[in-house]
Design a protein around this motif. Structure first.
Motif, PDB file in Angstrom:
ATOM      1  N   VAL A  22       0.932  -1.218  -0.101  1.00  0.00           N
ATOM      2  CA  VAL A  22      -0.108  -0.256  -0.043  1.00  0.00           C
ATOM      3  C   VAL A  22       0.969   1.130   0.053  1.00  0.00           C
ATOM      4  N   PHE A  23       2.032   1.177   0.845  1.00  0.00           N
ATOM      5  CA  PHE A  23       3.057   2.326   0.978  1.00  0.00           C
ATOM      6  C   PHE A  23       3.621   2.622  -0.530  1.00  0.00           C
ATOM      7  N   ILE A  24       3.942   1.413  -0.959  1.00  0.00           N
ATOM      8  CA  ILE A  24       4.617   1.694  -2.405  1.00  0.00           C
ATOM      9  C   ILE A  24       3.543   2.275  -3.549  1.00  0.00           C
ATOM     10  N   LEU A  25       2.439   1.781  -3.558  1.00  0.00           N
ATOM     11  CA  LEU A  25       1.325   2.123  -4.594  1.00  0.00           C
ATOM     12  C   LEU A  25       1.083   3.673  -4.235  1.00  0.00           C
ATOM     13  N   LEU A  26       0.977   3.924  -2.691  1.00  0.00           N
ATOM     14  CA  LEU A  26       0.713   5.521  -2.515  1.00  0.00           C
ATOM     15  C   LEU A  26       1.763   6.373  -2.933  1.00  0.00           C
ATOM     16  N   VAL A  27       3.143   5.706  -2.809  1.00  0.00           N
ATOM     17  CA  VAL A  27       4.181   6.557  -3.509  1.00  0.00           C
ATOM     18  C   VAL A  27       4.217   6.682  -4.940  1.00  0.00           C
ATOM     19  N   PHE A  28       3.974   5.718  -5.662  1.00  0.00           N
ATOM     20  CA  PHE A  28       3.820   5.751  -6.901  1.00  0.00           C
ATOM     21  C   PHE A  28       2.619   6.603  -7.521  1.00  0.00           C
ATOM     22  N   PHE A  29       1.575   6.654  -7.174  1.00  0.00           N
ATOM     23  CA  PHE A  29       0.602   7.607  -7.364  1.00  0.00           C
ATOM     24  C   PHE A  29       0.887   8.927  -7.209  1.00  0.00           C
ATOM     25  N   MET A  30       1.365   9.246  -6.127  1.00  0.00           N
ATOM     26  CA  MET A  30       1.980  10.606  -5.753  1.00  0.00           C
ATOM     27  C   MET A  30       2.846  11.024  -6.753  1.00  0.00           C
ATOM     28  N   LEU A  31       3.778  10.214  -7.251  1.00  0.00           N
ATOM     29  CA  LEU A  31       4.951  10.576  -8.124  1.00  0.00           C
ATOM     30  C   LEU A  31       4.209  10.728  -9.505  1.00  0.00           C
ATOM     31  N   ALA A  32       3.238   9.846  -9.959  1.00  0.00           N
ATOM     32  CA  ALA A  32       2.730   9.889 -11.348  1.00  0.00           C
ATOM     33  C   ALA A  32       1.782  10.830 -11.472  1.00  0.00           C
ATOM     34  N   SER A  33       0.870  11.306 -10.471  1.00  0.00           N
ATOM     35  CA  SER A  33      -0.245  12.314 -10.929  1.00  0.00           C
ATOM     36  C   SER A  33       0.482  13.748 -10.890  1.00  0.00           C
ATOM     37  N   SER A  34      -0.339  14.438 -11.588  1.00  0.00           N
ATOM     38  CA  SER A  34       0.063  15.786 -11.886  1.00  0.00           C
ATOM     39  C   SER A  34      -0.892  16.799 -11.199  1.00  0.00           C
ATOM     40  N   PHE A  35      -0.496  17.692 -10.550  1.00  0.00           N
ATOM     41  CA  PHE A  35      -1.282  18.665  -9.981  1.00  0.00           C
ATOM     42  C   PHE A  35      -1.420  20.195 -10.803  1.00  0.00           C
ATOM     43  N   VAL A  36      -0.721  20.056 -11.846  1.00  0.00           N
ATOM     44  CA  VAL A  36      -1.018  21.121 -13.009  1.00  0.00           C
ATOM     45  C   VAL A  36      -2.388  21.419 -13.737  1.00  0.00           C
TER      46      VAL A  36
END
Length: 134
Positions: A22-36
């Motif tokens: 779950v932690f690895i998935l959380l980090v992945f989606f945080m890095l893959a998402s864009s807030f622009v």
């Protein structure tokens, strides 16, 4: 003698690997998402706008790969071209601008130039690719 204190029928599931996943998935989606914030620009061709190809009252701005812009047959830096077109727009509020990026001009450069024109109040800015018949 039974040394095991657990009952043989009970299965204990460790939650540590699940928390790791779950932690690895959380980090992945945080890095893959864009807030622009994605924005769109209104760049319609003349055919899509239902108008004729008449170029009366239109300024043609050729965007060159070296960064210069050719307006009215004169090559100038983009800032000067923006000022020149803005001066023309002051004289003729109905002025249309047709941007024609040359091959090798980055799309972002053309979009930035179009947005700069829109920011100066020009409502009718459209693109025309090089080599397309009028």
């Amino acid at each position: 003698m039974n040394l095991s204190s657990r009952d043989e029928g009970t299965v204990v599931i460790s939650l540590t690997p699940l928390v790791d996943v779950v932690f690895i998935l959380l980090v992945f989606f945080m890095l893959a998402s864009s807030f622009v914030e994605w924005r769109s620009i209104d760049a319609q061709t003349q055919a899509a706008q239902g108008r004729s190809n008449g170029l009366v009252g239109t300024v043609l701005a050729d965007l060159k790969p070296d960064g210069d812009v050719v307006v009215g047959g004169r090559s100038m830096p983009p800032s000067m071209a923006l000022q020149y077109i803005d001066d023309l727009h002051g004289d003729r509020p109905e002025l249309k601008v047709l941007l024609r990026p040359a091959d090798g001009v980055a799309l972002q450069v053309a979009v930035d130039f179009a947005e700069s024109l829109k920011a100066k109040g020009l409502a009718d800015v459209s693109f025309k690719p090089m080599g397309v018949a009028q």
